[in-house]
Design a protein around this motif. Sequence first.
Motif, PDB file in Angstrom:
ATOM      1  N   SER B 137       0.855  -1.195   0.000  1.00 35.84           N
ATOM      2  CA  SER B 137       0.000   0.000   0.000  1.00 35.84           C
ATOM      3  C   SER B 137       0.888   1.241   0.000  1.00 35.84           C
ATOM      4  O   SER B 137       2.094   1.153   0.242  1.00 35.84           O
ATOM      5  CB  SER B 137      -0.881  -0.005   1.239  1.00 35.84           C
ATOM      6  OG  SER B 137      -0.087   0.269   2.378  1.00 35.84           O
ATOM      7  N   GLY B 138       0.283   2.404  -0.240  1.00 33.86           N
ATOM      8  CA  GLY B 138       1.038   3.656  -0.279  1.00 33.86           C
ATOM      9  C   GLY B 138       1.833   3.902   0.994  1.00 33.86           C
ATOM     10  O   GLY B 138       3.006   4.268   0.949  1.00 33.86           O
ATOM     11  N   GLY B 139       1.171   3.670   2.143  1.00 30.02           N
ATOM     12  CA  GLY B 139       1.846   3.900   3.423  1.00 30.02           C
ATOM     13  C   GLY B 139       3.018   2.950   3.619  1.00 30.02           C
ATOM     14  O   GLY B 139       4.086   3.350   4.098  1.00 30.02           O
ATOM     15  N   GLN B 140       2.813   1.685   3.234  1.00 27.01           N
ATOM     16  CA  GLN B 140       3.896   0.692   3.376  1.00 27.01           C
ATOM     17  C   GLN B 140       5.073   1.044   2.474  1.00 27.01           C
ATOM     18  O   GLN B 140       6.237   0.921   2.868  1.00 27.01           O
ATOM     19  CB  GLN B 140       3.372  -0.707   3.038  1.00 27.01           C
ATOM     20  CG  GLN B 140       2.408  -1.233   4.081  1.00 27.01           C
ATOM     21  CD  GLN B 140       1.658  -2.466   3.594  1.00 27.01           C
ATOM     22  OE1 GLN B 140       1.494  -2.670   2.390  1.00 27.01           O
ATOM     23  NE2 GLN B 140       1.193  -3.277   4.527  1.00 27.01           N
ATOM     24  N   LEU B 163       5.239  12.546   2.671  1.00 28.09           N
ATOM     25  CA  LEU B 163       3.893  12.064   2.984  1.00 28.09           C
ATOM     26  C   LEU B 163       2.830  12.746   2.137  1.00 28.09           C
ATOM     27  O   LEU B 163       1.635  12.617   2.392  1.00 28.09           O
ATOM     28  CB  LEU B 163       3.598  12.276   4.478  1.00 28.09           C
ATOM     29  CG  LEU B 163       4.674  11.693   5.409  1.00 28.09           C
ATOM     30  CD1 LEU B 163       4.302  11.926   6.864  1.00 28.09           C
ATOM     31  CD2 LEU B 163       4.846  10.204   5.158  1.00 28.09           C
ATOM     32  N   GLY B 164       3.283  13.463   1.090  1.00 25.81           N
ATOM     33  CA  GLY B 164       2.344  14.216   0.259  1.00 25.81           C
ATOM     34  C   GLY B 164       1.280  13.354  -0.400  1.00 25.81           C
ATOM     35  O   GLY B 164       0.167  13.803  -0.634  1.00 25.81           O
ATOM     36  N   ALA B 165       1.612  12.104  -0.685  1.00 21.55           N
ATOM     37  CA  ALA B 165       0.660  11.264  -1.412  1.00 21.55           C
ATOM     38  C   ALA B 165      -0.013  10.229  -0.514  1.00 21.55           C
ATOM     39  O   ALA B 165      -0.665   9.317  -0.994  1.00 21.55           O
ATOM     40  CB  ALA B 165       1.388  10.563  -2.560  1.00 21.55           C
ATOM     41  N   VAL B 166       0.158  10.387   0.808  1.00 25.59           N
ATOM     42  CA  VAL B 166      -0.412   9.406   1.738  1.00 25.59           C
ATOM     43  C   VAL B 166      -1.705   9.984   2.321  1.00 25.59           C
ATOM     44  O   VAL B 166      -1.794  11.176   2.575  1.00 25.59           O
ATOM     45  CB  VAL B 166       0.611   9.119   2.863  1.00 25.59           C
ATOM     46  CG1 VAL B 166       0.058   8.137   3.866  1.00 25.59           C
ATOM     47  CG2 VAL B 166       1.914   8.599   2.270  1.00 25.59           C
ATOM     48  N   ASP B 167      -2.726   9.133   2.548  1.00 25.96           N
ATOM     49  CA  ASP B 167      -3.997   9.658   3.068  1.00 25.96           C
ATOM     50  C   ASP B 167      -3.858  10.152   4.518  1.00 25.96           C
ATOM     51  O   ASP B 167      -2.922   9.799   5.224  1.00 25.96           O
ATOM     52  CB  ASP B 167      -5.089   8.585   2.954  1.00 25.96           C
ATOM     53  CG  ASP B 167      -4.791   7.389   3.825  1.00 25.96           C
ATOM     54  OD1 ASP B 167      -5.036   7.470   5.044  1.00 25.96           O
ATOM     55  OD2 ASP B 167      -4.267   6.387   3.297  1.00 25.96           O
ATOM     56  N   GLN B 168      -4.839  10.968   4.949  1.00 27.33           N
ATOM     57  CA  GLN B 168      -4.797  11.633   6.258  1.00 27.33           C
ATOM     58  C   GLN B 168      -4.445  10.715   7.428  1.00 27.33           C
ATOM     59  O   GLN B 168      -3.574  11.025   8.230  1.00 27.33           O
ATOM     60  CB  GLN B 168      -6.169  12.271   6.549  1.00 27.33           C
ATOM     61  CG  GLN B 168      -6.351  13.638   5.926  1.00 27.33           C
ATOM     62  CD  GLN B 168      -5.413  14.674   6.525  1.00 27.33           C
ATOM     63  OE1 GLN B 168      -4.932  14.522   7.643  1.00 27.33           O
ATOM     64  NE2 GLN B 168      -5.138  15.724   5.776  1.00 27.33           N
ATOM     65  N   ILE B 169      -5.140   9.576   7.503  1.00 24.79           N
ATOM     66  CA  ILE B 169      -4.972   8.715   8.672  1.00 24.79           C
ATOM     67  C   ILE B 169      -3.576   8.119   8.708  1.00 24.79           C
ATOM     68  O   ILE B 169      -2.877   8.176   9.719  1.00 24.79           O
ATOM     69  CB  ILE B 169      -6.044   7.597   8.673  1.00 24.79           C
ATOM     70  CG1 ILE B 169      -7.411   8.247   8.862  1.00 24.79           C
ATOM     71  CG2 ILE B 169      -5.772   6.570   9.757  1.00 24.79           C
ATOM     72  CD1 ILE B 169      -8.587   7.352   8.587  1.00 24.79           C
ATOM     73  N   ASN B 170      -3.147   7.591   7.552  1.00 22.60           N
ATOM     74  CA  ASN B 170      -1.804   7.019   7.485  1.00 22.60           C
ATOM     75  C   ASN B 170      -0.727   8.075   7.678  1.00 22.60           C
ATOM     76  O   ASN B 170       0.348   7.795   8.173  1.00 22.60           O
ATOM     77  CB  ASN B 170      -1.593   6.347   6.136  1.00 22.60           C
ATOM     78  CG  ASN B 170      -2.018   4.907   6.183  1.00 22.60           C
ATOM     79  OD1 ASN B 170      -1.589   4.177   7.064  1.00 22.60           O
ATOM     80  ND2 ASN B 170      -2.881   4.507   5.270  1.00 22.60           N
ATOM     81  N   ARG B 171      -1.050   9.305   7.264  1.00 27.31           N
ATOM     82  CA  ARG B 171      -0.069  10.367   7.395  1.00 27.31           C
ATOM     83  C   ARG B 171       0.269  10.608   8.861  1.00 27.31           C
ATOM     84  O   ARG B 171       1.433  10.695   9.242  1.00 27.31           O
ATOM     85  CB  ARG B 171      -0.582  11.646   6.741  1.00 27.31           C
ATOM     86  CG  ARG B 171       0.524  12.661   6.560  1.00 27.31           C
ATOM     87  CD  ARG B 171       0.041  13.950   5.992  1.00 27.31           C
ATOM     88  NE  ARG B 171      -0.713  13.757   4.748  1.00 27.31           N
ATOM     89  CZ  ARG B 171      -1.260  14.749   4.076  1.00 27.31           C
ATOM     90  NH1 ARG B 171      -1.144  15.982   4.507  1.00 27.31           N
ATOM     91  NH2 ARG B 171      -1.918  14.509   2.978  1.00 27.31           N
TER      92      ARG B 171
END
Lengths: 213, 314
Positions: B137-140, B163-171
């Motif tokens: 996933s993006g965060g991983q 972290l520009g492309a990671v969603d709010q929660i994962n950020r």
Amino acid sequence: MEFFTSLGNLLLTRSDFFIELMVQHLLLSFTAIIIITVVGITTGILIAKSPKAASVVIGLTNVLYTIPSIAMFGFFVSITGIGNTTAIIALVIYGLLPVIRNTYVGLTEVDSQIMEAAVGMGSTPWQLLSKIQFPLALPVIIAGIRNMVVMTIALAGIASFIGAGGLGVAIWRGITTNFDEMTVAGSLLVALLAFIADGILGMIEKRLLRRTK
Amino acid sequence: MIQFRDVSQQYEAGKPIIQNLSLNIEAGEFVVLIGPSGCGKTTLLKMMNGLIAPNSGEIIIKGKTIKDWDPIVLKRNIGYVIQQVGLFPHLSIEKNMAYPLDLQKTAAAQKQERARELIHLVGLDESYLKKYPNELSGGQKQRVGMARALAADPEIILMDEPLGAVDQINRAVLQDEIIRIYQSLHKTIVFVTHDIEEAIKLGTKIVVLNQGEIMEIGTRDDIVFHSKSDFAEAFIGNKGFLSYLNIVKIKQVICPFNGSAAEKDITLAVNEADPLIVGIRRCLENGVNKIGVRNANGTLIGAFDLGCLSRLKF
């Protein structure tokens, strides 16, 4: 039906003759294929660094590609005489375009972010090419080689018009002696060789694609 | 660790990207570069590892001017994380993380061991080592990107909007992870972002840039409460203040008890690890000025007092 029976008979009774022609055909094609692969990939890598050189080189190979094959063979006969050398030179000139173009496109279309990450971590130009850029371009390069191999094997059939060996000998003999079975047998075997080579390269291509997508 | 002296950069005449900029980054600082698009923050970052050379001025990295560094060696001495992560799709996660070591021809066994250390460091398990980037996933992916930057154990790590492309929660999760890694490894980190909350949360020093110039530089307290430039004031403004309330912990503003009933009411009490904004909200909800604060064990240890807040020195 009768035609196919006599075609089968011909292939069986003259199998030594056909096998010898096939070996000649493969040797002729493979020599050209190896030269094209080495020269084509090297040229592609070199021009990938300079868009100006790329447009000149690709433009030139494009022009050579449009020359009819018979004319090309005839032209080189006047320089290098008849025989295998001339055939190989002509085959190489035809085969270069797809390999150079695909190497160039494959290398230049690697994601710029990936390249920047690799450069930013301290890759030397050679490491960047060998570890990142080339492996990522490989599926596109293989596609070009596949295209070239099939074309070269088919085109080598015409080489016997200028005195080279190969299955073209059978086709030529069939045409001149009005012996249809001979012509068809030669043509079928050329197609078979191209088909097998394409299948093998297709399998290699598939394995590479699995990793890089 | 990193010094800029009068550095200027422009790509075309008359359009400066960086103007006479001087900046000093000490070892162990977490410096956040923030500003609107086109303010020069990414250019500034890329100058630090030599991806962009300045037109004029001097950049000194680890006591040596950038002109004296071998550009390849300099880059190998600095970790680099980019927004799109830039993982190599044809290499396994293990090989991706070991890439900086691979460049230096490290022995295979050592690379393997380092990859195992790194995967744990960024909070993934060893089953990921054999996977490929397209399975993550993006965060991983971003975690692996950070691990890769840490592989050769560089003293300086540059992060360009990681972290520009990671969603709010994962950020938020990854921000905490970055803070944890920063605190445990004592690296010098330079971090580019355009997210004010992220800047306030992460930076020990925040640099506000506009049109290639430093508008304001300081700690989060300085930036939020003592802004000297109109630009920084407008850019950070209430959003910065709100982030501040979201980040500073109640633990830092505990007052002694002084005998009101609400203080002792355990149902109203907040945790010391909660941010200020939770305490303020709890007070407003219940119409009181003070509430109790409990520690991790649940015992009341002091009071959170709205009146006390105004006496805090920022």
